[in-house]
Design a protein around this motif. Sequence first.
Motif, PDB file in Angstrom:
ATOM      1  N   THR A 183       0.769  -1.429  -0.162  1.00  0.00           N
ATOM      2  CA  THR A 183       0.137   0.090   0.122  1.00  0.00           C
ATOM      3  C   THR A 183       0.852   1.283   0.184  1.00  0.00           C
ATOM      4  O   THR A 183       2.560   1.767   0.392  1.00  0.00           O
ATOM      5  N   ASN A 184       0.272   2.603   0.140  1.00  0.00           N
ATOM      6  CA  ASN A 184       0.885   3.781   0.291  1.00  0.00           C
ATOM      7  C   ASN A 184       1.668   3.693   0.922  1.00  0.00           C
ATOM      8  O   ASN A 184       1.774   3.390   2.642  1.00  0.00           O
ATOM      9  N   SER A 185       3.023   4.143   1.433  1.00  0.00           N
ATOM     10  CA  SER A 185       3.815   4.493   2.338  1.00  0.00           C
ATOM     11  C   SER A 185       4.629   5.191   2.198  1.00  0.00           C
ATOM     12  O   SER A 185       4.631   6.483   0.978  1.00  0.00           O
ATOM     13  N   SER A 186       6.172   5.925   2.792  1.00  0.00           N
ATOM     14  CA  SER A 186       6.674   6.892   2.328  1.00  0.00           C
ATOM     15  C   SER A 186       8.263   6.429   3.080  1.00  0.00           C
ATOM     16  O   SER A 186       8.023   5.896   3.572  1.00  0.00           O
ATOM     17  N   ALA A 187       8.881   7.078   3.066  1.00  0.00           N
ATOM     18  CA  ALA A 187      10.614   7.249   3.229  1.00  0.00           C
ATOM     19  C   ALA A 187      10.475   8.770   4.166  1.00  0.00           C
ATOM     20  O   ALA A 187      10.199   9.815   3.815  1.00  0.00           O
ATOM     21  N   GLN A 188      11.356   8.449   4.742  1.00  0.00           N
ATOM     22  CA  GLN A 188      11.126   9.636   6.018  1.00  0.00           C
ATOM     23  C   GLN A 188      13.545   9.671   5.885  1.00  0.00           C
ATOM     24  O   GLN A 188      13.834   8.897   5.730  1.00  0.00           O
ATOM     25  N   LEU A 189      14.028  10.708   6.399  1.00  0.00           N
ATOM     26  CA  LEU A 189      14.758  11.448   6.086  1.00  0.00           C
ATOM     27  C   LEU A 189      14.675  11.730   8.132  1.00  0.00           C
ATOM     28  O   LEU A 189      14.011  12.730   8.238  1.00  0.00           O
ATOM     29  N   ASN A 190      16.020  12.244   8.416  1.00  0.00           N
ATOM     30  CA  ASN A 190      16.103  12.163  10.294  1.00  0.00           C
ATOM     31  C   ASN A 190      16.995  12.653  10.794  1.00  0.00           C
ATOM     32  O   ASN A 190      18.327  12.259  10.105  1.00  0.00           O
ATOM     33  N   TYR A 191      17.026  13.755  11.367  1.00  0.00           N
ATOM     34  CA  TYR A 191      18.477  14.090  11.997  1.00  0.00           C
ATOM     35  C   TYR A 191      18.377  14.119  13.312  1.00  0.00           C
ATOM     36  O   TYR A 191      17.224  14.363  13.851  1.00  0.00           O
ATOM     37  N   ARG A 192      19.001  13.307  14.439  1.00  0.00           N
ATOM     38  CA  ARG A 192      18.490  13.297  15.779  1.00  0.00           C
ATOM     39  C   ARG A 192      17.624  13.229  16.265  1.00  0.00           C
ATOM     40  O   ARG A 192      17.079  13.554  17.387  1.00  0.00           O
TER      41      ARG A 192
END
Length: 216
Positions: free
Chosen positions: A109-118
Amino acid sequence: MEVESLRNKSGKTMEEQPGGSAANVFKRRRRCRNICFGVMGVLILIIILIVILALTVFKAKRPVTTVDSVSLANLRFSLDLARLKVSLNASLDVDLSVKNPNKVGFKYTNSSAQLNYRGKQIGEVPIPAGKISADKTVPMNLTLTVMADQLISDSKFISDVSDGELPLNTFAKIPGKVNILNLFKIHVVASTSCDFIVFLSNASIGDQDCKYKTKL
């Protein structure tokens, strides 16, 4: 004459014959019972066969999500220590691949990718729904745009910039299901988390460490 014609040589009427209607009814019932048992036996064998296939050949396996490469693009960075002013624009190219080891298709299904900092999200990109055929691997090329305001607002950002290194993390979670023989629907969630360092001096990436997890 009619009465005599209904009698056989022994002097008995047809209703009085030992092999009359009662015996025929019994035979029909026994034949029906045998047919029913036969059908039930076939159905039981089919069910057993389906269960065996579901537990062996078509047993649900965990889709594998792999980060093939991470690269930094369009990095524009400037630092004014006197004014404590930082300007940053960048995007991150992440190449993912999702392998479906099952003998049936995997729909996600629809999902997402995330970019994280600390631990703080500073970028996100959608992953549209799709399907991966049996024993196939699908590449996913994602571009994450850094939300500079979220990044700069962190109290540790100036210190990391001074050191020339930004610790970042990418996280992608892909939920879906495997449909076995149109009878069993197994829900699956495949996720990957990669920690890495962005070296600001030459816009390179190093110290990459990825962890993969799949939940049935």
